[in-house]
Design an enzyme around this catalytic site. Structure first.
Site, PDB file in Angstrom:
ATOM      1  N   LYS A  29     -40.290  -2.145  -3.436  1.00 22.05           N
ATOM      2  CA  LYS A  29     -39.607  -3.329  -3.967  1.00 22.05           C
ATOM      3  C   LYS A  29     -38.353  -2.936  -4.742  1.00 22.05           C
ATOM      4  O   LYS A  29     -37.304  -3.559  -4.608  1.00 22.05           O
ATOM      5  CB  LYS A  29     -40.542  -4.125  -4.887  1.00 22.05           C
ATOM      6  CG  LYS A  29     -41.573  -4.938  -4.163  1.00 22.05           C
ATOM      7  CD  LYS A  29     -40.935  -6.082  -3.389  1.00 22.05           C
ATOM      8  CE  LYS A  29     -41.825  -6.514  -2.244  1.00 22.05           C
ATOM      9  NZ  LYS A  29     -41.893  -5.573  -1.127  1.00 22.05           N
ATOM     10  N   ASN A  36     -31.153 -13.291  20.096  1.00 22.65           N
ATOM     11  CA  ASN A  36     -31.911 -12.460  19.164  1.00 22.65           C
ATOM     12  C   ASN A  36     -32.715 -11.472  19.999  1.00 22.65           C
ATOM     13  O   ASN A  36     -33.461 -11.869  20.889  1.00 22.65           O
ATOM     14  CB  ASN A  36     -32.848 -13.321  18.314  1.00 22.65           C
ATOM     15  CG  ASN A  36     -33.719 -12.481  17.393  1.00 22.65           C
ATOM     16  OD1 ASN A  36     -33.372 -11.352  17.049  1.00 22.65           O
ATOM     17  ND2 ASN A  36     -34.863 -13.026  17.004  1.00 22.65           N
ATOM     18  N   GLY A  37     -32.544 -10.183  19.738  1.00 17.39           N
ATOM     19  CA  GLY A  37     -33.256  -9.166  20.490  1.00 17.39           C
ATOM     20  C   GLY A  37     -32.332  -8.028  20.873  1.00 17.39           C
ATOM     21  O   GLY A  37     -31.263  -7.844  20.280  1.00 17.39           O
ATOM     22  N   GLU A  94     -35.530  -1.576  -2.332  1.00 16.23           N
ATOM     23  CA  GLU A  94     -34.950  -2.481  -1.341  1.00 16.23           C
ATOM     24  C   GLU A  94     -34.066  -3.549  -1.955  1.00 16.23           C
ATOM     25  O   GLU A  94     -33.164  -4.053  -1.276  1.00 16.23           O
ATOM     26  CB  GLU A  94     -36.042  -3.105  -0.465  1.00 16.23           C
ATOM     27  CG  GLU A  94     -36.948  -4.106  -1.116  1.00 16.23           C
ATOM     28  CD  GLU A  94     -38.011  -4.632  -0.143  1.00 16.23           C
ATOM     29  OE1 GLU A  94     -37.772  -4.617   1.077  1.00 16.23           O
ATOM     30  OE2 GLU A  94     -39.080  -5.037  -0.619  1.00 16.23           O
ATOM     31  N   HIS A 100     -47.651  19.804  -7.000  1.00 17.53           N
ATOM     32  CA  HIS A 100     -47.379  20.360  -5.681  1.00 17.53           C
ATOM     33  C   HIS A 100     -45.939  20.110  -5.245  1.00 17.53           C
ATOM     34  O   HIS A 100     -45.661  20.009  -4.053  1.00 17.53           O
ATOM     35  CB  HIS A 100     -48.367  19.786  -4.670  1.00 17.53           C
ATOM     36  CG  HIS A 100     -49.794  20.141  -4.970  1.00 17.53           C
ATOM     37  ND1 HIS A 100     -50.360  21.354  -4.629  1.00 17.53           N
ATOM     38  CD2 HIS A 100     -50.761  19.450  -5.622  1.00 17.53           C
ATOM     39  CE1 HIS A 100     -51.607  21.391  -5.042  1.00 17.53           C
ATOM     40  NE2 HIS A 100     -51.882  20.241  -5.645  1.00 17.53           N
ATOM     41  N   TRP A 104     -28.076 -10.132  12.078  1.00 18.67           N
ATOM     42  CA  TRP A 104     -28.407  -8.842  11.494  1.00 18.67           C
ATOM     43  C   TRP A 104     -27.959  -7.796  12.504  1.00 18.67           C
ATOM     44  O   TRP A 104     -28.487  -7.728  13.608  1.00 18.67           O
ATOM     45  CB  TRP A 104     -29.908  -8.740  11.239  1.00 18.67           C
ATOM     46  CG  TRP A 104     -30.320  -7.541  10.439  1.00 18.67           C
ATOM     47  CD1 TRP A 104     -30.332  -7.415   9.083  1.00 18.67           C
ATOM     48  CD2 TRP A 104     -30.802  -6.294  10.960  1.00 18.67           C
ATOM     49  NE1 TRP A 104     -30.787  -6.167   8.730  1.00 18.67           N
ATOM     50  CE2 TRP A 104     -31.079  -5.459   9.856  1.00 18.67           C
ATOM     51  CE3 TRP A 104     -31.011  -5.800  12.248  1.00 18.67           C
ATOM     52  CZ2 TRP A 104     -31.564  -4.164  10.001  1.00 18.67           C
ATOM     53  CZ3 TRP A 104     -31.489  -4.508  12.404  1.00 18.67           C
ATOM     54  CH2 TRP A 104     -31.769  -3.714  11.274  1.00 18.67           C
ATOM     55  N   GLU A 120     -45.929   0.192  -3.118  1.00 18.19           N
ATOM     56  CA  GLU A 120     -45.324  -1.132  -2.989  1.00 18.19           C
ATOM     57  C   GLU A 120     -44.297  -1.375  -4.087  1.00 18.19           C
ATOM     58  O   GLU A 120     -43.220  -1.918  -3.838  1.00 18.19           O
ATOM     59  CB  GLU A 120     -46.413  -2.202  -3.025  1.00 18.19           C
ATOM     60  CG  GLU A 120     -45.909  -3.636  -2.999  1.00 18.19           C
ATOM     61  CD  GLU A 120     -45.102  -3.990  -1.758  1.00 18.19           C
ATOM     62  OE1 GLU A 120     -44.450  -5.055  -1.784  1.00 18.19           O
ATOM     63  OE2 GLU A 120     -45.108  -3.222  -0.769  1.00 18.19           O
ATOM     64  N   CYS A 163     -32.288 -11.581  13.965  1.00 24.33           N
ATOM     65  CA  CYS A 163     -31.250 -12.593  13.814  1.00 24.33           C
ATOM     66  C   CYS A 163     -31.881 -13.974  13.825  1.00 24.33           C
ATOM     67  O   CYS A 163     -33.022 -14.156  14.245  1.00 24.33           O
ATOM     68  CB  CYS A 163     -30.233 -12.481  14.947  1.00 24.33           C
ATOM     69  SG  CYS A 163     -29.482 -10.854  15.088  1.00 24.33           S
ATOM     70  N   LYS A 188     -35.593 -10.162   7.165  1.00 21.54           N
ATOM     71  CA  LYS A 188     -36.981 -10.508   6.876  1.00 21.54           C
ATOM     72  C   LYS A 188     -37.932 -10.127   8.006  1.00 21.54           C
ATOM     73  O   LYS A 188     -38.949  -9.492   7.785  1.00 21.54           O
ATOM     74  CB  LYS A 188     -37.064 -12.013   6.609  1.00 21.54           C
ATOM     75  CG  LYS A 188     -38.451 -12.501   6.202  1.00 21.54           C
ATOM     76  CD  LYS A 188     -38.788 -12.082   4.794  1.00 21.54           C
ATOM     77  CE  LYS A 188     -40.088 -12.671   4.324  1.00 21.54           C
ATOM     78  NZ  LYS A 188     -40.467 -12.111   3.014  1.00 21.54           N
ATOM     79  N   ARG A 228     -33.150 -13.965   7.923  1.00 22.68           N
ATOM     80  CA  ARG A 228     -33.312 -13.198   9.153  1.00 22.68           C
ATOM     81  C   ARG A 228     -32.087 -12.341   9.461  1.00 22.68           C
ATOM     82  O   ARG A 228     -32.116 -11.531  10.394  1.00 22.68           O
ATOM     83  CB  ARG A 228     -33.583 -14.140  10.325  1.00 22.68           C
ATOM     84  CG  ARG A 228     -34.849 -14.959  10.187  1.00 22.68           C
ATOM     85  CD  ARG A 228     -35.071 -15.828  11.401  1.00 22.68           C
ATOM     86  NE  ARG A 228     -35.342 -15.035  12.584  1.00 22.68           N
ATOM     87  CZ  ARG A 228     -36.541 -14.629  12.978  1.00 22.68           C
ATOM     88  NH1 ARG A 228     -37.603 -14.968  12.274  1.00 22.68           N
ATOM     89  NH2 ARG A 228     -36.690 -13.906  14.068  1.00 22.68           N
TER      90      ARG A 228
END
Length: 610
Positions: free
Chosen positions: A487, A100-101, A490, A506, A74, A483, A2, A605, A27
């Protein structure tokens, strides 16, 4: 994760808070709110959704005062809603808190307070803090904060205001980031530097177990438990404010993709001796004896930084012949890793506050390893606690999907690999010269790709309705595929996976059907024939293949449906170029789907909690 902002001064507090929150939305953006003390009472306004929803409410009924706190959320405990939004207050609205936490023992505290008659309106862990203030207030805010904090277990960065002390703003930190901005006739608190740059570049970094008392003219730092005053030097933030703005681009992500050539140049500055063709790290100054004492290197990171670490493994092992493990930080911290004084641990984090990576750092130091941090944020927890630090110099990255932070991390691994190889004398001077010449050319070659970025857009339009997209590669192309897949998923929300191409037989071939989009990276000459064989396998099952290859591989058209070329470079260097088309594909696909490119759903983020 947050975002917290706080302000005390003579400016329009509401405006300062909302502007600061706009710089912190990366955030979290599930809900948002502010509290302002008008000298007599605490006024609160909050809303589910983005900042513009709150702004509409404030336009109708503005809040006035000279001190206040704000929060963009968040969601962790409780769904996004008005009730679960911060700031949280006690029943009488005498105290307001942003947090935040995660408070790990909040259920025990909540049960206790309910038995005392306190009423809760949210599902959050954070609301217990505001009620604790009401329950424990003794007429002095400082001693009350100490009492409250003694009850809390977990991670927290707190901003606190109260009608009982309307001329002060309080901040507390324990395992969640918080900075203090010291301006002229104004002071601020924030989760991150960009939110205060408009007001000041003079920063105090709060550390765990510390608190701050802010007036408009002064900042006092204290040990939270003892109340002992601390002396701390100011840190001067040299980030360019324009880097935190879009500057004509439609989205931060697109801007940050285009900033990569410049960002890489900054990463090289002061470290790349072109005349002597060597790498110099003043931050390290390791001797040959120090390097040779390590019999293993362990890289620990999360998400995109983990993918950078996978490339780092290829590079360091190739150049130094030192064995390298790459670990996901959230797994590393919950097992018994084989790490000791003969291990160099490299932790990688854009923000320098990633909770799992920070825990891995501390665990590694406890086991006797030396820890090197690769991070973008000077003064962050990881930067402060690591034994050595290499800053990537990417500048502020606002979009949730990382681009320039990733490529500067990758470049740092290349430079580090050469630096270590110089000390071990494990590569020839001729090869070292080739590597450095190739690195020096990368920014210009990135520019070449970006100049033709519009040619990628058509491909994004063609895959926007796909159910799944697959990425394949061999050698160092495989981590780049990982990567690229991350991208795409997300920010477009399309299911995508990346596979080492040799693994297709396989099990993965079972997923390929008529029309399945596959993005194949073909830049590693020693395995190119194998890759072409893999492409034939998926084509035989109806896949539509986009190949990404070096310019010399012009015959690729015989094997794929479409092709994107990157400028020629050494095979080991291609990850810095092949990722650019993958970033653009993700960006344009998300755009074609009408998504919020910079703020993908359910993501934030900086992951500062587990």
């Amino acid at each position: 994760m947050c975002g917290i902002i706080g302000y005390i001064g003579q400016k329009d507090t509401q405006q300062v808070l909302t502007t600061g929150l706009s710089k912190l939305e990366y955030r979290g953006y599930d809900s948002v709110g502010i509290a302002v003390v008008n000298g007599e009472s605490v006024q609160v306004e909050k809303a589910k959704g983005r900042l513009d929803v709150l702004q509409d409410k404030l336009d109708q009924a503005p809040l006035s005062g000279n001190v206040g706190i704000g929060h963009t959320r968040w969601a962790t405990h409780g769904e996004p809603s008005n009730e679960n939004s911060h700031p949280h207050t006690d029943g009488n609205k005498e105290f307001a808190v942003v947090h935040n936490g995660i408070i790990e023992n909040y259920l025990d505290i909540k049960r206790e307070l309910k038995q005392k008659g306190y009423t809760f309106i949210s599902e959050t862990d954070s609301e217990v803090i505001s009620h604790l203030f009401s329950d424990l207030y003794d007429g002095d805010m400082l001693s009350t904060i100490q009492k409250v904090v003694k009850r809390l277990e977990g991670a927290y960065a707190l901003g606190i205001v109260s009608e009982h002390d309307p001329d002060r703003l309080y901040a507390v930190r324990q395992a969640s980031p918080l900075i203090i901005g010291a301006g002229d006739g104004e002071t601020l608190i924030s989760s991150d530097i960009p939110a205060v740059l408009e007001h000041t570049r003079d920063i105090f970094i709060l550390e765990d177990g510390e608190m701050a008392v802010l007036t408009k003219d002064d900042v006092t730092l204290l040990e939270t438990e003892t109340g002992v005053e601390l002396n701390r030097d100011l840190f001067r933030a040299d980030w360019d404010m324009e880097q935190a703005e879009k500057n004509g681009y439609d989205h931060f992500m697109l801007k940050e993709i285009h900033e990569q050539p410049t960002a890489l140049q900054k990463t090289m500055t002061g470290r790349f001796n072109k005349e002597q063709k060597s790498v110099e790290f003043d931050e390290l100054q390791w001797s040959t004896q120090q390097v040779e004492q390590w019999d293993k290197i362990t890289i620990v990171a999360c998400g995109t930084a983990y993918h950078a670490g996978l490339i780092g493994k290829h590079v360091i092992e190739e150049l130094t012949r030192i064995p390298v493990d790459v670990e996901v930080a959230s797994e590393f911290r919950y097992r018994r890793p084989i790490v000791n004084e003969k291990t160099l641990v490299i932790v990688v984090s854009q923000s320098g506050e990633t909770a799992d990576t920070l825990a891995a750092l501390r665990q590694s130091q406890h086991l006797g390893a030396q820890v090197l941090a690769i991070t973008n944020v000077v003064g962050s927890s990881i930067a402060r606690e690591a034994d050595k630090v290499l800053l990537t110099m990417a500048g502020p990255e606002i979009a949730v999907a990382s681009t320039k932070a990733y490529t500067t991390q990758v470049l740092t691994f290349y430079l580090l690999g050469i630096y270590l190889a110089e000390r071990k004398q494990s590569i020839s001077k001729e090869y070292q010269d080739q590597l450095l010449e190739s690195i020096a050319e990368i920014p210009n070659k990135m520019e070449e790709i970006l100049e033709h970025s519009s040619s990628i857009r058509w491909y994004s339009e063609s895959i926007k309705d796909a159910n799944s997209v697959f990425f394949i590669g061999r050698g160092v192309d495989f981590p780049v595929s990982l990567e690229g897949s991350l991208k795409l998923k997300e920010i477009s929300y399309i299911h995508s996976e990346a596979y080492a191409a040799g693994e297709l037989k396989h099990g993965t071939l079972a997923l390929i059907e008529e029309g399945t989009p596959i993005i194949a990276l073909i830049t590693q000459e020693e395995v190119s024939e194998k890759m072409l064989g893999n492409i034939k396998e998926v084509k035989a099952r109806g896949a539509q293949v986009l190949g990404i290859a070096g310019e010399e591989k012009m015959n690729i058209w015989e094997y794929v449906d479409e092709c994107c070329y990157i400028p020629n470079t050494l095979s080991i260097m291609t990850p810095l170029l092949t990722v650019i088309p993958l970033q653009l594909i993700s960006y344009y696909t998300s755009l074609a789907l009408g998504n919020d490119v910079d703020k993908p759903r359910n993501l934030a983020k900086s992951v500062t909690v587990e």
